[in-house]
Scaffold this motif. Structure first.
Motif, mmCIF file in Angstrom:
data_model
loop_
_atom_site.group_PDB
_atom_site.id
_atom_site.type_symbol
_atom_site.label_atom_id
_atom_site.label_comp_id
_atom_site.label_asym_id
_atom_site.label_seq_id
_atom_site.Cartn_x
_atom_site.Cartn_y
_atom_site.Cartn_z
ATOM 1 N N VAL A 93 6.525 7.275 63.298
ATOM 2 C CA VAL A 93 6.395 7.806 64.663
ATOM 3 C C VAL A 93 7.759 8.208 65.209
ATOM 4 C CG1 VAL A 93 5.788 7.209 67.046
ATOM 5 C CG2 VAL A 93 4.284 6.526 65.170
ATOM 6 N N ILE A 94 8.729 7.344 65.017
ATOM 7 C CA ILE A 94 10.079 7.624 65.526
ATOM 8 C C ILE A 94 10.683 8.825 64.811
ATOM 9 C CG2 ILE A 94 12.435 6.723 65.640
ATOM 10 C CD1 ILE A 94 11.145 3.963 66.156
ATOM 11 N N GLU A 95 10.519 8.876 63.500
ATOM 12 C CA GLU A 95 11.069 10.001 62.727
ATOM 13 C C GLU A 95 10.477 11.336 63.190
ATOM 14 O OE1 GLU A 95 11.054 11.672 58.120
ATOM 15 O OE2 GLU A 95 10.482 9.604 58.530
ATOM 16 N N ARG A 96 9.170 11.350 63.431
ATOM 17 C CA ARG A 96 8.508 12.589 63.829
ATOM 18 C C ARG A 96 8.856 13.021 65.252
ATOM 19 N NH1 ARG A 96 3.763 14.263 61.524
ATOM 20 N NH2 ARG A 96 4.053 16.046 62.926
ATOM 21 N N LEU A 97 9.125 12.070 66.108
ATOM 22 C CA LEU A 97 9.315 12.404 67.524
ATOM 23 C C LEU A 97 10.771 12.328 67.983
ATOM 24 C CD1 LEU A 97 6.254 10.533 69.107
ATOM 25 C CD2 LEU A 97 6.366 12.881 68.246
ATOM 26 N N TYR A 98 11.640 11.764 67.151
ATOM 27 C CA TYR A 98 12.997 11.431 67.577
ATOM 28 C C TYR A 98 13.789 12.618 68.116
ATOM 29 C CZ TYR A 98 17.825 9.778 67.333
ATOM 30 O OH TYR A 98 19.108 9.462 67.635
ATOM 31 N N LYS A 99 13.726 13.745 67.445
ATOM 32 C CA LYS A 99 14.581 14.880 67.828
ATOM 33 C C LYS A 99 13.904 15.857 68.786
ATOM 34 C CE LYS A 99 17.457 14.709 63.684
ATOM 35 N NZ LYS A 99 17.991 15.456 62.512
ATOM 36 N N ARG A 100 12.725 15.526 69.236
ATOM 37 C CA ARG A 100 12.021 16.427 70.150
ATOM 38 C C ARG A 100 12.607 16.308 71.556
ATOM 39 N NH1 ARG A 100 7.346 18.627 67.945
ATOM 40 N NH2 ARG A 100 6.972 19.478 70.031
ATOM 41 N N ASN A 101 12.504 17.411 72.285
ATOM 42 C CA ASN A 101 12.988 17.424 73.660
ATOM 43 C C ASN A 101 11.882 17.152 74.674
ATOM 44 O OD1 ASN A 101 15.644 18.157 72.910
ATOM 45 N ND2 ASN A 101 15.004 20.304 72.681
ATOM 46 N N ASP A 102 10.626 17.066 74.180
ATOM 47 C CA ASP A 102 9.512 16.956 75.124
ATOM 48 C C ASP A 102 8.874 15.566 75.163
ATOM 49 O OD1 ASP A 102 8.523 17.214 72.541
ATOM 50 O OD2 ASP A 102 7.673 19.212 72.879
ATOM 51 N N VAL A 103 9.282 14.678 74.259
ATOM 52 C CA VAL A 103 8.778 13.306 74.280
ATOM 53 C C VAL A 103 9.858 12.385 73.721
ATOM 54 C CG1 VAL A 103 7.633 13.612 72.036
ATOM 55 C CG2 VAL A 103 6.938 11.730 73.538
ATOM 56 N N ASN A 104 9.997 11.236 74.332
ATOM 57 C CA ASN A 104 10.997 10.263 73.894
ATOM 58 C C ASN A 104 10.309 8.949 73.565
ATOM 59 O OD1 ASN A 104 13.601 9.138 73.439
ATOM 60 N ND2 ASN A 104 13.523 8.190 75.459
ATOM 61 N N VAL A 105 10.644 8.368 72.418
ATOM 62 C CA VAL A 105 10.050 7.103 71.988
ATOM 63 C C VAL A 105 10.933 5.942 72.430
ATOM 64 C CG1 VAL A 105 9.256 5.732 70.027
ATOM 65 C CG2 VAL A 105 9.084 8.231 69.951
ATOM 66 N N ILE A 106 10.338 4.982 73.147
ATOM 67 C CA ILE A 106 11.044 3.746 73.462
ATOM 68 C C ILE A 106 10.758 2.785 72.318
ATOM 69 C CG2 ILE A 106 11.402 1.927 75.152
ATOM 70 C CD1 ILE A 106 11.932 4.832 76.166
ATOM 71 N N ARG A 107 11.735 2.591 71.461
ATOM 72 C CA ARG A 107 11.493 1.817 70.234
ATOM 73 C C ARG A 107 11.210 0.356 70.558
ATOM 74 N NH1 ARG A 107 13.684 2.875 64.635
ATOM 75 N NH2 ARG A 107 12.724 1.210 63.421
ATOM 76 N N PRO A 108 10.041 -0.154 70.156
ATOM 77 C CA PRO A 108 9.725 -1.557 70.429
ATOM 78 C C PRO A 108 10.439 -2.503 69.480
ATOM 79 C CG PRO A 108 7.936 -0.556 69.197
ATOM 80 C CD PRO A 108 8.930 0.540 69.487
ATOM 81 N N GLU A 109 10.803 -3.663 69.999
ATOM 82 C CA GLU A 109 11.372 -4.731 69.181
ATOM 83 C C GLU A 109 10.266 -5.673 68.698
ATOM 84 O OE1 GLU A 109 15.428 -4.566 71.912
ATOM 85 O OE2 GLU A 109 14.055 -6.258 72.104
ATOM 86 N N GLY A 110 9.137 -5.600 69.367
ATOM 87 C CA GLY A 110 7.965 -6.388 69.004
ATOM 88 C C GLY A 110 6.715 -5.683 69.497
ATOM 89 N N THR A 111 5.541 -6.156 69.081
ATOM 90 C CA THR A 111 4.216 -5.610 69.371
ATOM 91 C C THR A 111 3.935 -4.381 68.497
ATOM 92 O OG1 THR A 111 4.481 -3.924 71.125
ATOM 93 C CG2 THR A 111 4.601 -6.231 71.799
ATOM 94 N N TYR A 112 2.673 -3.981 68.458
ATOM 95 C CA TYR A 112 2.304 -2.744 67.761
ATOM 96 C C TYR A 112 1.974 -1.643 68.760
ATOM 97 C CZ TYR A 112 -2.276 -5.059 68.359
ATOM 98 O OH TYR A 112 -3.372 -5.715 68.861
ATOM 99 N N LEU A 113 2.568 -1.764 69.935
ATOM 100 C CA LEU A 113 2.353 -0.807 71.017
ATOM 101 C C LEU A 113 3.655 -0.078 71.291
ATOM 102 C CD1 LEU A 113 0.466 -3.428 73.170
ATOM 103 C CD2 LEU A 113 -0.593 -1.601 71.807
ATOM 104 N N VAL A 114 3.575 1.237 71.421
ATOM 105 C CA VAL A 114 4.785 2.052 71.582
ATOM 106 C C VAL A 114 4.692 2.816 72.897
ATOM 107 C CG1 VAL A 114 6.267 3.800 70.544
ATOM 108 C CG2 VAL A 114 4.946 2.256 69.071
ATOM 109 N N TRP A 115 5.750 2.730 73.681
ATOM 110 C CA TRP A 115 5.845 3.345 74.999
ATOM 111 C C TRP A 115 6.479 4.726 74.833
ATOM 112 C CZ3 TRP A 115 3.397 2.614 79.232
ATOM 113 C CH2 TRP A 115 3.934 2.718 80.505
ATOM 114 N N LEU A 116 5.733 5.765 75.203
ATOM 115 C CA LEU A 116 6.184 7.145 75.028
ATOM 116 C C LEU A 116 6.532 7.763 76.376
ATOM 117 C CD1 LEU A 116 3.530 8.446 72.451
ATOM 118 C CD2 LEU A 116 5.817 7.519 71.975
ATOM 119 N N ASP A 117 7.683 8.384 76.441
ATOM 120 C CA ASP A 117 8.202 8.983 77.672
ATOM 121 C C ASP A 117 8.006 10.502 77.610
ATOM 122 O OD1 ASP A 117 9.641 9.899 79.830
ATOM 123 O OD2 ASP A 117 11.507 8.878 79.295
#
Length: 394
Positions: A303-327
């Motif tokens: 998920v991070i690799e696919r979205l990391y360099k995009r300008n329209d969505v930012n991934v808040i990388r979780p340290e725990g849980t299987y839930l990812v907060w997308l900006d």
């Protein structure tokens, strides 16, 4: 075992909230659900076998907990979190949220101030407001892609008479696993202002290296007596439908108050299958959990690799849980427009960021606890829809 996490299982028509509410929630059957916090993985085989054997017995009367079950929980907490607890401290409950409802009623009065750290799991708001308590928020601060605690704000609000503080660790939805230093600062303030801690640690077993979950009550003897810690195997082993959790309550008087509140509300027995599943999971689920976290890490990295360099969505990388907060704030659209875009164009069903508080405006939560091919399908849908949107704007 790897194949275990690759298997795609059709959950439709099983009364699975995640899959069978898709049309009702998102308006179309072709939306891919990646929202509610359960997993699309089978439970450990040992758990499935134990449940099957229990079902064959054919009698499902009132079921008790006992010292043997307590010892399993004590051993698990020691194994996973390096915390030696007493088996007399345990209270069983159908769920963490049930326990928090009981705690708010037992330990606070109507009008009392209760703090949460926003954006946060939606039921926290309901727990406070349903019982006529006063909601106080300590807004987490997003800095350089990572959420931090505003301790100055926390102290100012504690000064104004906060009675209890609901701590979410690991935090849902922002994915922080609070450090020892951060926990110690919270402890200092809670002791100074006599604030009781209700710790929701349901995601405690689901932490990525090098991060380490630390139970706040394990760090300080005074806080041990001034807190309730809620844990469960349900998130860890995908057992939410079996409704089993436990609270660690060292303070004898508070434990008595909690027991009385449970009885007052008619909650006197546990789910037979929940007890069976807890026992099997804690006895034989360690390797399965190790493999699960490896799979979640693969999914998260993708998920991070696919979205990391995009300008329209930012991934808040979780340290725990299987839930990812997308900006998604860079899209510059309203929350309603964002929801419509995701369900109508991307065809994925995520959790609305605003449901976690107004601080979630512009955000969405995605669940990555699914076979890699499902996660890939969801991210493909998202990126394709974003690319089409960008082309329209050019």
């Amino acid at each position: 075992m790897k194949q275990h996490f690759e298997q795609i299982i059709d959950r439709k028509n099983t009364r699975a909230a995640k899959w069978d509410l898709v049309k009702q929630l998102y308006g179309s059957e072709d939306v891919l659900p990646m929202w509610v916090a359960d997993m699309d993985f089978k439970v450990p085989q040992a758990v499935a076998d134990a449940l099957s054997e229990r079902a064959k017995h054919g009698i499902f009367g009132y079921t008790m907990t006992d010292r043997e079950l307590n010892k399993l929980v004590v051993d698990w907490v020691s194994y996973k979190h390096n915390w030696d607890i007493n088996n007399n401290w345990l209270l069983y409950s159908p769920g963490v949220i049930t326990t928090l409802h009981m705690a708010i009623q037992s330990l606070t009065e109507k009008g009392d101030k209760v703090m949460i750290q926003t954006p946060v799991y939606p039921p926290f708001y309901q727990i406070i407001q349903t019982h006529g308590r006063t909601l106080v928020t300590n807004e987490l601060q997003l800095k350089a892609g990572k959420y931090e605690i505003d301790f100055a704000d926390m102290e100012e609000k504690f000064k104004e008479g906060v009675k209890a503080f609901i701590l979410c660790n690991p935090h849902n939805p922002v994915g922080r696993v609070w450090t020892k230093s951060e926990l110690e600062k919270m402890i200092s303030l809670c002791k100074k202002y006599h604030v009781f801690i209700l710790a929701d640690e349901i995601h405690a077993d689901l932490v990525y290296e090098p991060y380490k979950h630390i139970s706040i009550a394990s760090l300080d003897e005074d806080i041990l007596q001034q807190s309730i810690t809620c844990m469960s195997p349900t998130k860890t082993f995908n057992l939410a439908g079996l409704q089993i959790s436990y609270a660690i309550v060292a303070n004898k008087e508070i434990r008595k108050q909690m027991e009385e509140m449970f009885h007052k509300q008619g909650i006197n027995g546990m789910n037979t299958m929940g007890i069976t599943a807890l026992e099997a999971a804690y006895k034989e689920g360690k390797q399965w959990l190790t493999n699960l976290i490896e799979q979640l890490k693969i999914n998260l990295d993708y998920v991070i690799e696919r979205l990391y360099k995009r300008n329209d969505v930012n991934v808040i990388r979780p340290e725990g849980t299987y839930l990812v907060w997308l900006d998604f704030r860079a899209l510059g659209i309203s929350q309603d427009e964002l929801k419509k875009f995701l369900q109508n164009e991307a065809k994925i069903g995520l959790n609305d960021g605003v449901s976690f508080g107004e601080e979630g405006t512009g955000f969405m939560r995605i669940n990555i606890a699914a076979p890699f091919e499902i996660v890939k399908k969801g991210i493909d849908r998202l990126t394709n829809a974003l690319d089409k949107q960008n082309k329209k704007e050019e």
